[in-house]
Structure formats: C-alpha cells, structure tokens
Design an enzyme around this catalytic site. Structure first.
Site, PDB file in Angstrom:
ATOM      1  N   ALA A  63       0.848  -1.197   0.000  1.00 54.06           N
ATOM      2  CA  ALA A  63       0.000   0.000   0.000  1.00 54.06           C
ATOM      3  C   ALA A  63       0.881   1.243   0.000  1.00 54.06           C
ATOM      4  O   ALA A  63       1.247   1.765   1.048  1.00 54.06           O
ATOM      5  CB  ALA A  63      -0.917  -0.001   1.221  1.00 54.06           C
ATOM      6  N   GLY A  64       1.254   1.645  -1.224  1.00 54.40           N
ATOM      7  CA  GLY A  64       2.029   2.869  -1.393  1.00 54.40           C
ATOM      8  C   GLY A  64       1.122   3.929  -1.982  1.00 54.40           C
ATOM      9  O   GLY A  64       0.323   4.556  -1.293  1.00 54.40           O
ATOM     10  N   GLU A  80       4.976  11.633   0.030  1.00 48.45           N
ATOM     11  CA  GLU A  80       3.735  12.434   0.066  1.00 48.45           C
ATOM     12  C   GLU A  80       3.018  12.402  -1.287  1.00 48.45           C
ATOM     13  O   GLU A  80       2.311  13.340  -1.650  1.00 48.45           O
ATOM     14  CB  GLU A  80       4.017  13.887   0.478  1.00 48.45           C
ATOM     15  N   ILE A 103      27.281  23.311 -13.398  1.00 51.01           N
ATOM     16  CA  ILE A 103      28.026  24.561 -13.226  1.00 51.01           C
ATOM     17  C   ILE A 103      29.354  24.303 -12.514  1.00 51.01           C
ATOM     18  O   ILE A 103      30.383  24.901 -12.856  1.00 51.01           O
ATOM     19  CB  ILE A 103      27.177  25.585 -12.438  1.00 51.01           C
ATOM     20  N   GLN A 131      27.974  34.311 -20.486  1.00 53.62           N
ATOM     21  CA  GLN A 131      26.517  34.351 -20.630  1.00 53.62           C
ATOM     22  C   GLN A 131      25.871  32.986 -20.428  1.00 53.62           C
ATOM     23  O   GLN A 131      24.755  32.886 -19.884  1.00 53.62           O
ATOM     24  CB  GLN A 131      26.149  34.911 -22.007  1.00 53.62           C
ATOM     25  N   THR A 169       3.723  10.456  -5.343  1.00 57.37           N
ATOM     26  CA  THR A 169       4.659  10.590  -6.456  1.00 57.37           C
ATOM     27  C   THR A 169       4.203  11.672  -7.444  1.00 57.37           C
ATOM     28  O   THR A 169       3.039  12.096  -7.431  1.00 57.37           O
ATOM     29  CB  THR A 169       4.778   9.265  -7.216  1.00 57.37           C
ATOM     30  N   SER A 170       5.106  12.059  -8.312  1.00 58.76           N
ATOM     31  CA  SER A 170       4.755  13.034  -9.353  1.00 58.76           C
ATOM     32  C   SER A 170       3.616  12.512 -10.226  1.00 58.76           C
ATOM     33  O   SER A 170       2.749  13.281 -10.661  1.00 58.76           O
ATOM     34  CB  SER A 170       5.978  13.344 -10.226  1.00 58.76           C
ATOM     35  N   ARG A 189      35.417  30.767  -9.292  1.00 59.25           N
ATOM     36  CA  ARG A 189      36.032  29.934 -10.311  1.00 59.25           C
ATOM     37  C   ARG A 189      36.402  30.759 -11.541  1.00 59.25           C
ATOM     38  O   ARG A 189      35.558  31.461 -12.117  1.00 59.25           O
ATOM     39  CB  ARG A 189      35.059  28.818 -10.713  1.00 59.25           C
TER      40      ARG A 189
END
Length: 400
Positions: A151-152, A384, A358, A300, A386-387, A289
C-alpha cells in the site's frame, strides 16, 4: 528571505502580523546558519538502530531542542494549546529555510506539521488536550504512518488491523518508509476496522510511541537524506484508546488523502529549500572559479543557467505559499497543493542537476556538496505522493 517576505507581504496579512513574520523568519535564519556548517557531517555520520532505538547524528538533537524551545514546532498550533497561533504559510516558509541548511531537519518539521493538522481537524478533545500542548513545545514530535508493503500509492490497500475491544482498539501490523521513525513520539496512522467494507472500512488513529507494542524494526539505507530516519514500525497487540480515533470510523481514507494535501505543501517547501541552497552555492562558485582569465559568472551561458534556476525557484516558492494561504483560509487548496508539490519537486531535481553542471568535475565530488543536494532532491518527487499521482490529482481538478 527577501522573496519569502515579498510574497507574504502580497497576501492579506496585517502590519503587525508581518512584523511578527519577520522576527520568526530571522529566528529560522539563525538556526539555518547554525546548521549549515554541520549538515555535511550529519550526512556522513548517518543513523544507527541500536536495540530498537534510533541514534541520530551528534549535534542534531541539541539543535532540535533549541528549535523546540524557540516555539518553532508550535507555530500554527492555537494559543490555547500552547502554540503561537500564527498563519500556516509562515510555518511552510520556516520549513523551506531549515531545508536550505539540512533537508533532513526540514522534513522533520514537515511531517510534524502534517501530524498536527490531523489532530487539530479530526482529533477528539481528549486527544487535542493530550497531544497538542506537548507538540507545540516540541516535547513530542509528530509523524505520519500510512505506507505498507502493498500500500504505497494505492493507500486503500492497507492491511494493518484495528479491532475494537471495549474501550480500546487493538492494532496489529507494520508500516514501511516512515519518515522520523523512532524519533517521533506521535504518529497518525491508518488501519482496517472493518474488513468487509474494503476502502470504506479504513479508520485513522493517533498513536503514541511510548505505549507497549510499538517498535522500530529497521532503518532504510537511502540515496539521500541519510540523516533522516526512514524505517519500518511494527505494532503488536498495541492498545489504542477509543478517544484516539480520528474523526469517524470508516472514513480514514478520505481523512488521510486530505491530510496528505497539506503535507504536500510542506514537501514543496522542502524542495524549494534544497534548490535554493544549490543556487546559492552555484552563485558563490561562479564568482570564485576562473577560466580564460575571468570568473565564470561573466560568461553568458552561466548567467543564463543562474537566471533560469532563480526563476523556477521563485515560481515554486510562490506556488507553495499560495497553496498554504488557501489552506490557512480554509478554502479549497487540494489542486494547488498538488501543483506546488509537482512543480517544486521536479524543479528541485532540475536546479540541483544544473548546479552540478556549473561546478563541472567538482560538482561530482563531495568536496563542494552540491551532489548532496541532487541526491536529497530526488525523494521530493516520491514521498507524500509521487509526481505521477500529483498529475492524476491535478488532471481531475482541471477536468472537474
């Protein structure tokens, strides 16, 4: 801080309330500054389960105690129960700020808030009088315990049983992937009170870790949030007083789904905090850096990355604060909560991935720490709801 304050000022709060908000946010920032230099150490030390007791990293418990003494745990609990009775959006903003420093501690606040919600909205007066004053002071920390092996996302398939025996229920079963397992004192839980009624036979309860029959059987070893205990709790012939039933018998599933909507706002705030930390570290790195004779922030390509990161973070922050505002005003907030959680969690993964890019090769090492943010961000797309589940909820809201 500035973006949070700007968004809160745009809401319908009084001048006095906004002044109080500033003081609370400054307090949260002080805790943030104390936690930041220790967060990597918390992750490295991790957690231990010794004789059923969860041992958290050194120094973390001390900070939790300071936070409890400050009143942060009871920010939106009514003053009659010992809280400060402040608006819910402020609590979610504090979750974000603490999550910038350590999302393990941020999620502890988040699930505490979800447990408070359940008791405030559904608890009997006996349960409110017993738990809320202690949760307001941080003497008791809350959590939620719904997930089981089968039960997820399909939370209606709960198997933990709750049999009424006179003046109490007898609970038996286990719950998996429980955030704050073993360090929270109070849990809101879902169990079967009538096997014949299927999903309509589920009921919600508030339980106390200090009662006989409660144990933590294991802790999970995770990709991220390694200083946040996620574990399995087991209830064996655990007696729950009838007064600890939340709402009515058989309506537990609807209560839980409502409660999770509030929790999604807090997880959205956590996701924004993780992304904000990655952005700030990226900004600092690009100024230091140097390549081709100048700081890389002069290029840019880097500037555009930072601009996109900041824009998405700002949008996610406004989304979760808006959902929190609607909830605080007792308006329909369910679709907005899912939108905030979906966007913020996926944004957090994108931003932390950009932060690694980066930093180049350094980003892939633990020396600079942005890889930790990347690992921590992933779970926000899962717990809470899933997507995928958020998209189902949002589409239903749109189509209705």
């Amino acid at each position: 801080m500035k973006d949070i304050e700007k968004t809160l000022r745009a809401m319908n709060f009084s001048k006095d309330e906004l002044e109080t908000f500033e003081m609370v946010l400054e307090l949260a920032k002080d805790f943030h500054d104390e936690i930041v230099p220790k967060a990597a150490g918390f992750e490295e030390e991790g957690l231990k389960l010794v004789d059923g007791k969860v041992i958290i990293p050194k120094g973390m418990e001390e900070i939790y105690k300071k936070m409890a003494e400050s009143g942060i745990f009871g920010l939106f609990i009514d003053e009659k129960y010992g809280g400060t009775g402040l608006p819910y959006p402020l609590y979610t903003a504090v979750v974000e700020i603490i999550s910038r420093a350590c999302p393990c501690m941020g999620v502890a606040l988040a699930v505490h808030g979800t447990a408070i919600d359940s008791i405030v909205e559904l608890g009997t007066q006996t349960a409110k009088d017993l738990y809320l004053p202690k949760m307001a002071t941080g003497e008791m920390v809350g959590a939620i315990a719904f997930t089981e092996a089968n039960a997820g996302s399909d939370i209606g398939s709960i198997r933990m049983s709750a049999d009424l025996q006179g003046d109490h229920y007898l609970l038996n079963g286990s719950k998996l992937f429980i955030t704050n397992a073993g360090i929270s004192d109070v849990y809101t839980i879902l169990a079967v009170t009538d096997k014949e009624k299927g999903k309509k036979g589920l009921s919600a309860f508030v339980i106390d870790m200090g009662i006989e029959g409660f144990s933590v059987s294991r802790l999970e070893h995770k990709l991220g949030l390694t200083a946040s205990p996620t574990g399995e709790i087991v209830l064996e012939n655990y007696k729950v007083p009838k007064e600890n039933l939340l709402g009515e018998e058989g309506r537990g599933l609807s209560y839980v789904l409502r409660g999770l909507s509030g929790g999604r706002i807090e997880i959205a705030a956590q996701a924004v905090g993780i992304a904000e930390a990655a952005l700030r570290e990226s900004i600092a790195y690009t100024k230091e850096r140097k390549q081709f004779g100048q700081p890389i922030c002069k290029f840019q390509a880097i500037q555009f990355k930072l601009a996109d990161m900041a824009t998405r973070i700002s949008a996610a922050r406004k989304m979760y604060l808006h959902a929190a505002f609607l909830k605080d005003r007792k308006e329909d907030f369910f679709t907005e909560a899912s939108m905030a959680k979906l966007f913020a969690s996926e944004m957090s993964i994108w931003v932390t991935n950009e932060a690694i890019q980066i930093h180049g090769g350094y980003g892939y090492t633990k020396e600079f720490g942005v890889e930790r943010h990347y690992r921590d961000a992933k779970i926000t797309t899962i717990y809470e709801g899933t997507s995928e589940m958020q998209r189902i909820i949002i589409s239903r809201g749109v189509l209705s």
